[in-house]
Design an enzyme around this catalytic site. Structure first.
Site, mmCIF file in Angstrom:
data_model
loop_
_atom_site.group_PDB
_atom_site.id
_atom_site.type_symbol
_atom_site.label_atom_id
_atom_site.label_comp_id
_atom_site.label_asym_id
_atom_site.label_seq_id
_atom_site.Cartn_x
_atom_site.Cartn_y
_atom_site.Cartn_z
ATOM 1 N N SER A 1 0.874 -1.183 0.000
ATOM 2 C CA SER A 1 0.000 0.000 0.000
ATOM 3 C C SER A 1 0.903 1.222 0.000
ATOM 4 O O SER A 1 2.085 1.128 0.372
ATOM 5 C CB SER A 1 -0.844 -0.016 1.279
ATOM 6 N N TYR B 1 -2.283 -1.068 10.514
ATOM 7 C CA TYR B 1 -2.197 -1.237 9.054
ATOM 8 C C TYR B 1 -0.869 -0.691 8.532
ATOM 9 O O TYR B 1 -0.179 -1.336 7.738
ATOM 10 C CB TYR B 1 -3.376 -0.506 8.405
HETATM 11 P P1 NAD Z 1 -11.334 -6.362 0.168
HETATM 12 O O1 NAD Z 1 -11.894 -6.151 1.532
HETATM 13 O O2 NAD Z 1 -12.202 -6.072 -1.005
HETATM 14 O O3 NAD Z 1 -10.815 -7.867 0.036
HETATM 15 C C1 NAD Z 1 -10.041 -8.452 1.061
HETATM 16 C C2 NAD Z 1 -9.931 -9.951 0.829
HETATM 17 O O4 NAD Z 1 -9.187 -10.507 1.928
HETATM 18 C C3 NAD Z 1 -11.273 -10.658 0.770
HETATM 19 O O5 NAD Z 1 -11.242 -11.658 -0.206
HETATM 20 C C4 NAD Z 1 -11.374 -11.287 2.155
HETATM 21 O O6 NAD Z 1 -12.196 -12.444 2.203
HETATM 22 C C5 NAD Z 1 -9.917 -11.621 2.440
HETATM 23 N N1 NAD Z 1 -9.691 -11.803 3.869
HETATM 24 C C6 NAD Z 1 -9.859 -10.890 4.856
HETATM 25 N N2 NAD Z 1 -9.618 -11.455 6.044
HETATM 26 C C7 NAD Z 1 -9.281 -12.733 5.812
HETATM 27 C C8 NAD Z 1 -8.915 -13.844 6.636
HETATM 28 N N3 NAD Z 1 -8.858 -13.761 7.974
HETATM 29 N N4 NAD Z 1 -8.620 -15.004 6.041
HETATM 30 C C9 NAD Z 1 -8.698 -15.127 4.707
HETATM 31 N N5 NAD Z 1 -9.038 -14.128 3.871
HETATM 32 C C10 NAD Z 1 -9.320 -12.963 4.426
HETATM 33 O O7 NAD Z 1 -9.972 -5.527 0.109
HETATM 34 P P2 NAD Z 1 -9.167 -4.810 -1.092
HETATM 35 O O8 NAD Z 1 -9.411 -3.369 -1.007
HETATM 36 O O9 NAD Z 1 -9.372 -5.521 -2.367
HETATM 37 O O10 NAD Z 1 -7.679 -5.024 -0.570
HETATM 38 C C11 NAD Z 1 -6.812 -6.048 -1.051
HETATM 39 C C12 NAD Z 1 -5.391 -5.739 -0.622
HETATM 40 O O11 NAD Z 1 -4.964 -4.507 -1.189
HETATM 41 C C13 NAD Z 1 -5.225 -5.595 0.893
HETATM 42 O O12 NAD Z 1 -3.993 -6.159 1.288
HETATM 43 C C14 NAD Z 1 -5.197 -4.094 1.090
HETATM 44 O O13 NAD Z 1 -4.509 -3.728 2.253
HETATM 45 C C15 NAD Z 1 -4.475 -3.657 -0.169
HETATM 46 N N6 NAD Z 1 -4.720 -2.259 -0.522
HETATM 47 C C16 NAD Z 1 -5.985 -1.819 -0.751
HETATM 48 C C17 NAD Z 1 -6.178 -0.492 -1.079
HETATM 49 C C18 NAD Z 1 -7.534 0.084 -1.349
HETATM 50 O O14 NAD Z 1 -7.635 1.313 -1.441
HETATM 51 N N7 NAD Z 1 -8.572 -0.723 -1.500
HETATM 52 C C19 NAD Z 1 -5.093 0.372 -1.163
HETATM 53 C C20 NAD Z 1 -3.815 -0.116 -0.923
HETATM 54 C C21 NAD Z 1 -3.643 -1.440 -0.605
#
Ligand code: NAD
Length: 263
Positions: free
Chosen positions: A145, A158
């Site tokens: 991130s 985080y």
């Molecule tokens: P999201 O909430 O849409 O998806 C998260 C996924 O992780 C889901 O499939 C969920 O089932 C899984 N998950 C959560 N807890 C779990 C557990 N205990 N066991 C197994 N699976 C689990 O999130 P997203 O926004 O798509 O984020 C994906 C990645 O990208 C993350 O690592 C997040 O930190 C990173 N990220 C997101 C953003 C953003 O703005 N959305 C920005 C930077 C980084």
């Protein structure tokens, strides 16, 4: 007659939603057999499995391992490698968020964020590496991130976990540098996904703002482009990192943040 080479295989953690789902979809379109993983509604996940395999003619399996559990994470890796007989791409994408002042930060949330966002990457990587070494190739992509590089208030766990992912990425990349296995971190700014949507109410509370103020004055304020990153853009970056053109990109902390960390 020589046997046709098997399709390459990819495992994407947290691919039942958001960015992970986008990356799994893009890799299926590139011809990878896919292990989907994550939590969610079984019927929706089964529909995604069928859609990807029907559309792209690849095999799509699913694992529901809870990444806070080390044994379940290890079993997920063993099963994915056994099912396709190889592992070419590992994407550590699953992640959660919690927004709170540090003095009120629930200890259980801290522990869960560190386990899912950081330690699970260690557990999947250590299980993937022997297979990738034996194959003589591999790609490991960690979804970090912008918060792997800079901080925001009220996101102590985080930010700590994502800075940890950057360190893990660099260390393992150096260990594997002569093994034809690259290890990189993609560092998106704000991508419009359920993870971002869910943190809006807590941010409204922590900062005393309306929803629109959170979007404009907190989220997009960080990004000079004033646009959310799209899931498709992150997925295309991951596909590029799996291509031969990216063979010399390793140990890199790759920003895709609309200029956020240039400030
Ligand atoms: P999201 O909430 O849409 O998806 C998260 C996924 O992780 C889901 O499939 C969920 O089932 C899984 N998950 C959560 N807890 C779990 C557990 N205990 N066991 C197994 N699976 C689990 O999130 P997203 O926004 O798509 O984020 C994906 C990645 O990208 C993350 O690592 C997040 O930190 C990173 N990220 C997101 C953003 C953003 O703005 N959305 C920005 C930077 C980084």
């Amino acid at each position: 007659m020589a046997q046709a080479p098997s399709r390459p295989a990819a495992l994407v953690t947290g691919s039942t939603s958001g960015i992970g789902r986008g990356i799994a979809t893009a890799l299926a379109a590139e011809g990878y057999n896919i292990t989907l993983h994550g939590l969610g509604d079984p019927a929706e996940i089964a529909a995604l499995q069928k859609e990807l395999s029907d559309r792209h003619g690849v095999e799509v399996r699913y694992d529901a391992a809870d990444l806070t559990q080390v044994e379940a994470t290890e079993a997920m890796m063993d099963a994915a490698i056994a099912a396709f007989g190889r592992l070419d791409v590992l994407v550590n994408n699953a992640g959660i968020q919690h927004v709170s002042p540090v003095e009120d930060f629930p200890v259980a949330r801290w522990d869960a964020i560190l386990a899912i966002n950081l330690s699970s990457n260690f557990h999947t990587i250590r299980k993937a590496v022997p297979t990738m070494k034996a194959q003589g190739s591999g790609r490991i992509i960690n979804l970090a991130s912008a918060h792997a590089l800079v901080a925001s208030p009220f996101k102590s766990a985080y930010v700590a976990a994502k800075h940890g992912v950057a360190g893990l990425t660099k260390a393992v990349a150096l260990e594997l540098a002569t093994s034809n296995i690259t290890v990189n971190a993609i560092c998106p700014g704000y991508v419009w996904t359920p993870l971002v949507e869910r943190q809006i109410p807590d941010t409204m509370k922590a900062r005393g703002m309306t929803e629109e103020q959170v979007k404009q004055e907190v989220l997009l304020k960080a990004q000079p482009t004033k646009q959310f990153i799209t899931i498709e853009q992150v997925a295309a970056y991951a596909v590029f990192l799996c291509s031969p053109a990216a063979a010399n990109i390793t140990g890199a902390i790759l920003s895709m943040d609309g200029g956020w960390t240039a400030q």
